[in-house]
Scaffold this active site. Structure first.
Site, PDB file in Angstrom:
ATOM      1  N   GLU A   1      47.637  42.551  20.662  1.00  0.00           N
ATOM      2  CA  GLU A   1      46.661  42.466  21.752  1.00  0.00           C
ATOM      3  C   GLU A   1      47.202  43.144  23.013  1.00  0.00           C
ATOM      4  OE1 GLU A   1      44.357  38.798  24.119  1.00  0.00           O
ATOM      5  OE2 GLU A   1      46.079  38.398  22.824  1.00  0.00           O
TER       6      GLU A   1
ATOM      7  N   LYS B   1      36.814  41.041  22.742  1.00  0.00           N
ATOM      8  CA  LYS B   1      37.166  39.633  22.556  1.00  0.00           C
ATOM      9  C   LYS B   1      36.032  38.724  23.034  1.00  0.00           C
ATOM     10  CE  LYS B   1      41.200  36.620  23.460  1.00  0.00           C
ATOM     11  NZ  LYS B   1      42.534  36.605  24.130  1.00  0.00           N
TER      12      LYS B   1
ATOM     13  N   TYR C   1      43.460  28.358  30.221  1.00  0.00           N
ATOM     14  CA  TYR C   1      44.232  27.130  30.351  1.00  0.00           C
ATOM     15  C   TYR C   1      45.703  27.511  30.268  1.00  0.00           C
ATOM     16  CZ  TYR C   1      44.502  27.738  25.298  1.00  0.00           C
ATOM     17  OH  TYR C   1      44.706  28.258  24.051  1.00  0.00           O
TER      18      TYR C   1
ATOM     19  N   CYS D   1      43.362  37.083  19.098  1.00  0.00           N
ATOM     20  CA  CYS D   1      44.099  35.886  19.530  1.00  0.00           C
ATOM     21  C   CYS D   1      43.227  34.632  19.580  1.00  0.00           C
ATOM     22  CB  CYS D   1      44.777  36.135  20.878  1.00  0.00           C
ATOM     23  SG  CYS D   1      46.205  35.048  21.159  1.00  0.00           S
TER      24      CYS D   1
ATOM     25  N   LYS E   1      56.164  26.414  18.603  1.00  0.00           N
ATOM     26  CA  LYS E   1      54.916  27.182  18.576  1.00  0.00           C
ATOM     27  C   LYS E   1      54.849  28.113  17.362  1.00  0.00           C
ATOM     28  CE  LYS E   1      51.182  29.114  20.631  1.00  0.00           C
ATOM     29  NZ  LYS E   1      51.343  29.804  21.940  1.00  0.00           N
TER      30      LYS E   1
ATOM     31  N   GLY F   1      77.188  32.452  40.049  1.00  0.00           N
ATOM     32  CA  GLY F   1      78.104  31.521  40.676  1.00  0.00           C
ATOM     33  C   GLY F   1      78.634  30.550  39.636  1.00  0.00           C
ATOM     34  N   LEU F   2      79.957  30.551  39.449  1.00  0.00           N
ATOM     35  CA  LEU F   2      80.585  29.708  38.425  1.00  0.00           C
ATOM     36  C   LEU F   2      81.265  28.521  39.097  1.00  0.00           C
ATOM     37  CD1 LEU F   2      82.141  32.404  36.052  1.00  0.00           C
ATOM     38  CD2 LEU F   2      79.974  31.195  35.821  1.00  0.00           C
TER      39      LEU F   2
ATOM     40  N   GLY G   1      82.440  25.858  37.275  1.00  0.00           N
ATOM     41  CA  GLY G   1      83.230  25.118  36.308  1.00  0.00           C
ATOM     42  C   GLY G   1      82.402  24.097  35.553  1.00  0.00           C
TER      43      GLY G   1
ATOM     44  N   SER H   1      76.399  26.525  34.698  1.00  0.00           N
ATOM     45  CA  SER H   1      76.831  27.895  34.975  1.00  0.00           C
ATOM     46  C   SER H   1      77.583  28.485  33.791  1.00  0.00           C
ATOM     47  CB  SER H   1      77.688  27.937  36.242  1.00  0.00           C
ATOM     48  OG  SER H   1      78.854  27.146  36.120  1.00  0.00           O
TER      49      SER H   1
ATOM     50  N   ASN I   1      74.541  20.530  51.734  1.00  0.00           N
ATOM     51  CA  ASN I   1      73.678  21.687  51.531  1.00  0.00           C
ATOM     52  C   ASN I   1      74.211  22.941  52.216  1.00  0.00           C
ATOM     53  OD1 ASN I   1      71.876  20.243  49.975  1.00  0.00           O
ATOM     54  ND2 ASN I   1      70.496  19.773  51.664  1.00  0.00           N
TER      55      ASN I   1
ATOM     56  N   GLU J   1      67.180  19.145  37.078  1.00  0.00           N
ATOM     57  CA  GLU J   1      67.461  19.296  38.503  1.00  0.00           C
ATOM     58  C   GLU J   1      66.247  19.803  39.264  1.00  0.00           C
ATOM     59  OE1 GLU J   1      72.206  20.369  37.849  1.00  0.00           O
ATOM     60  OE2 GLU J   1      70.743  21.962  38.246  1.00  0.00           O
TER      61      GLU J   1
END
Length: 590
Positions: free
Chosen positions: A41, A108, A114, A144, A178, A333-334, A336, A340, A416, A445
Site C-alpha cells: 500500500e 480503497k 483510529y 489493508c 500483531k 549519555g551512559l 552505568g 543506557s 534536575n 519513566e
C-alpha cells in the site's frame, strides 16, 4: 501462475528513490518468470505520508513517477500502491498494469481512522469493488483495512463476484503480537470465503512506526503456503495452479472471530457495487507464452519468539530513523544503568560500533561503580567513551543561584539541574559532530514523569520509549544470551538497584513502587484503560494505584515534548494515546 510479493522498505517522500527500488524489484521478478508482482500500500510515497498528501505538487509528482515506472515496466502484471486525485478527491489506490499498458485503478473503500491511522483526513472513500477475469481466475484487489472489517469489499468480491483470489496490499504496522494476529485474521478470511488470499505488507521504520512485513500467501483452506521474512525487505515467490481450486467455505460468515480493526467502520454491502473487469485477451496470450517454467518451492519464514521480535523491531526502527534522516552517528549519555546500556547495545547492533559514541558525565553523586560499568560496557561494545565531569558546572549553577535560592533547602531543583547540564553537553556533541542524541528513557519513566524535561529527555530519538522497565531487563538478559561470551551488558549493571544518582544514596524505589508492581498497574491503566477501582480489584494497593494515576495524568506535558520512539504496543505514548495537556478530570474510586 507465478506470483512475486515485493516486501519493500520505502522512504516517505522519496518518490524517485522509491520508484528506482520498485523498478529494481520488477526486473528481478521478471527475470524469475513471475506473472504478477504485488507491491504494498502507498509504496510509491511511503506510508504514512500524512500532510504531504495535502500538497498538490506532491500528488502531481507521485503521478509523474508512476507514469515513469509504467513506461519502463517489464512485461508482467503489476499491482502497485499510490495516491491519486480524481474529481471526487484524493484516493488511496492500487494501480494494475501490464508492462506499459495501464489496466485499472482500485480505490480503497474502508478508511481506518483510529489509533495511528488518520486516513479520513486525507482520502475519499470509494464504493466500487472490481473483480478481474484472468484466464480461469477471478481476482479481487483490495487494500489493508478493507480486509480487517467484517463484510464489505472482500465479501462483495468473493460472494457476489465469485473471486477465487483476493490480493490485499497493505501497510500494517507492528506491535507485539500483531504479526501472528494478522496471520490469524488472513487465514480466517481465506477459509471464510474459500479463496487464495495474498497479502503484500510494507516493511521498515517510519518515525514512531515499524512495519514488520511478514507478507503472506494463504490457501482457501486457511493454510499458510508462503511467508516472507519479518523486519526485512524480501521478494517472495509462489507458484499457484493454472486453474483455481473449487471454492469451499470452511468458516461460516456469521462467526464470532474478533479483530481489533474497524472500530465501527463496517460497510453495509448495499453501499458497494461489483464491477467485473475482463483483462485484454492479448495480455492473456502474452502470459501463456511465459507458462513453461520450473516449479519453485515456496518459503515459509519463521516468526521469532517475543523478545527476539521486539529486539528486531527496535533495531529496525532505530536504524531507519537514523539513516532515513541523514545521520551517520549517534551519541548516548551512559550512566552505568540498564536503560543506557541497552540503548547503546541496540545502537551498535543497528549501526555498527564506529557510529556510536558514549558520553559519561559523573556528578558529585555518581558512584565509582556506575562509571566503571559504563567503561566496561564500552569496552565490550568496542565504542568510544568520553568522560566529562559535571562537578564544576554544577557548582557554577549553585553559585549563580545562591542569592535567589538563599535559605531554601535543596530539592528536586538541584537534581534536575544535573540532568539538564548533561542534556546540554549531549546536544553540544550533537551539534559539533552531527550525531543524533539517543534518549535512554523507558515507558515506565515517561508514564509517571520520572524523567527531566530538557535533561535526560533531550534527544532526537528514544528507542526504549514504549518499553516498560521490566521488559528492559528481559531484553538485556536475552541480548546477553546471544554473546559474545557473557554478552555486552555487564552483570553488575543488571543487578544493581536502578538509580538516577542525582542525590546521595538515591534509588528509584525511594520514589516509585517496585517496577514489577508499577509496570503491572501501568499496563492495566495505559494499555487497557481500566479505572482505579478496577485495577485495585485485581489486588493492587489503592493508595499506590491513586499515586500512579496522579503521576500519569500530571505528566502529559512532559510526554508531549518527548522525542519520538519505536511503537511496540497498541497504546504507545504519542499517536496512539492522546490526552489534553489542560485536563482536570481525575478518575475516582467509585
Amino acid at each position: 501462475m507465478r506470483l512475486a510479493l515485493a516486501q519493500l522498505n520505502p522512504i516517505v517522500g522519496d518518490l524517485e528513490g522509491n520508484a528506482r527500488n520498485i523498478i529494481h524489484y520488477m526486473t528481478l521478478a521478471n527475470d524469475n518468470q513471475a506473472d504478477l508482482i504485488i507491491f504494498p500500500e502507498l509504496v510509491l510515497t511511503g506510508y504514512p505520508p500524512e500532510d504531504l498528501l495535502l500538497r498538490p505538487s506532491f500528488l502531481r509528482d507521485a503521478m509523474i513517477e508512476f507514469e515513469s515506472i509504467r513506461r519502463s515496466a517489464p512485461p508482467l502484471f503489476t499491482c502497485l500502491g499510490l495516491p491519486r486525485t480524481t474529481p471526487q478527491g484524493i484516493h488511496n489506490s492500487a494501480a494494475l498494469f501490464y508492462g506499459a499498458e495501464f489496466l485499472d485503478f482500485y480505490d480503497k473503500c474502508t478508511l481506518p481512522n483510529y489509533s495511528v491511522f488518520d486516513e479520513k483526513r486525507y482520502f475519499s472513500t470509494s464504493v466500487r469493488c472490481p473483480v478481474y477475469q484472468w484466464e480461469r481466475w477471478r481476482i479481487g484487489i483490495n487494500i489493508c483495512e478493507d480486509l480487517w472489517v467484517r463484510g464489505g469489499v472482500p465479501m462483495v468480491q468473493a460472494e457476489t463476484g465469485e473471486a477465487q483470489m483476493l490480493i490485499n496490499i497493505s501497510a500494517s504496522p507492528y506491535h507485539m503480537g500483531k504479526s501472528e494476529f494478522r496471520e490469524q485474521l488472513l487465514r480466517h478470511r481465506a477459509s471464510q470465503y474459500g479463496v487464495y488470499l495474498i497479502c503484500a505488507n510494507q516493511v521498515g521504520g517510519q518515525d514512531e512506526l515499524v512495519f514488520d512485513g511478514s507478507s503472506l500467501v494463504i490457501s482457501p483452506r486457511g493454510e499458510v503456503l508462503a511467508r516472507a521474512r519479518i523486519f526485512d525487505e524480501d521478494l517472495l515467490y509462489i507458484d499457484l495452479p493454472a486453474a483455481p481450486m473449487d471454492r469451499e467455505r470452511l468458516s461460516p460468515p456469521d462467526d464470532h472471530f474478533v479483530e481489533p480493526g474497524g472500530k465501527g467502520l463496517e460497510y453495509l454491502e448495499e453501499h458497494l457495487y461489483l464491477d467485473r473487469v475482463e483483462l485484454p485477451a492479448a495480455l492473456i496470450t502474452s502470459l501463456q507464452q511465459k507458462a513453461q517454467k520450473a516449479a519453485l518451492k515456496p518459503r515459509i519464514e519463521p516468526f521469532p519468539a517475543i523478545n527476539a521480535s521486539i529486539y528486531k523491531a527496535l533495531l529496525l526502527g532505530l536504524r531507519d530513523y537514523v539513516r532515513k534522516n541523514g545521520f551517520e552517528r549517534v551519541v548516548i549519555g551512559l550512566s552505568g544503568g540498564i536503560d543506557s546500556a541497552l540503548t547503546a547495545t541496540l545502537a551498535v547492533d543497528a549501526l555498527g560500533a564506529g557510529a556510536v559514541t558514549g558520553l559519561a558525565m559523573p556528578s558529585p553523586y555518581s558512584s565509582a561503580a556506575s562509571l566503571e560499568d559504563a567503561r566496561e560496557l564500552c569496552r565490550r561494545l568496542k565504542i568510544r567513551l568520553d568522560v566529562l565531569s559535571i562537578h564544576s558546572l554544577f557548582q557554577s549553577y549553585r553559585e549563580t543561584l545562591e542569592i535567589p535560592f538563599k535559605g531554601l533547602p535543596e530539592d528536586v531543583t538541584e537534581e534536575n539541574i544535573q540532568a539538564r547540564i548533561r542534556g546540554n553537553l549531549l546536544m553540544a556533541y550533537s551539534n559539533k559532530f552531527s550525531a543524533l542524541v539517543l534518549a535512554t528513557g523507558n515507558k515506565s519513566e515517561f508514564a509517571v514523569g520520572y524523567c527531566t524535561l530538557y535533561g535526560d529527555m533531550a534527544g532526537g530519538f528514544a528507542v526504549l520509549k514504549d518499553v516498560f522497565k521490566t521488559r528492559v531487563f528481559e531484553l538485556s538478559r536475552w541480548r546477553n544470551s546471544l554473546g559474545p561470551d557473557d554478552g555486552p551488558i555487564p552483570e553488575n549493571t543488571m543487578v544493581r538497584p536502578p538509580s538516577a544518582e542525582l542525590r546521595k544514596d538515591q534509588i528509584d524505589q525511594d520514589t516509585l513502587p517496585a517496577y514489577s508492581q508499577l509496570d503491572a498497574i501501568l499496563q492495566l491503566m495505559v494499555e487497557e484503560d481500566l479505572s482505579p477501582k478496577e485495577i485495585s480489584a485485581k489486588g493492587f494497593d489503592p493508595v499506590t494505584v491513586s499515586k500512579v494515576f496522579r503521576w500519569v495524568d500530571g505528566n502529559e506535558y512532559k510526554r508531549r515534548q518527548a522525542p519520538p520512539g519505536v511503537k511496540l504496543t497498541p497504546r504507545a505514548f504519542g499517536k496512539d494515546r492522546r490526552y489534553p495537556l489542560t485536563n482536570r478530570y481525575r478518575p475516582q474510586f467509585r
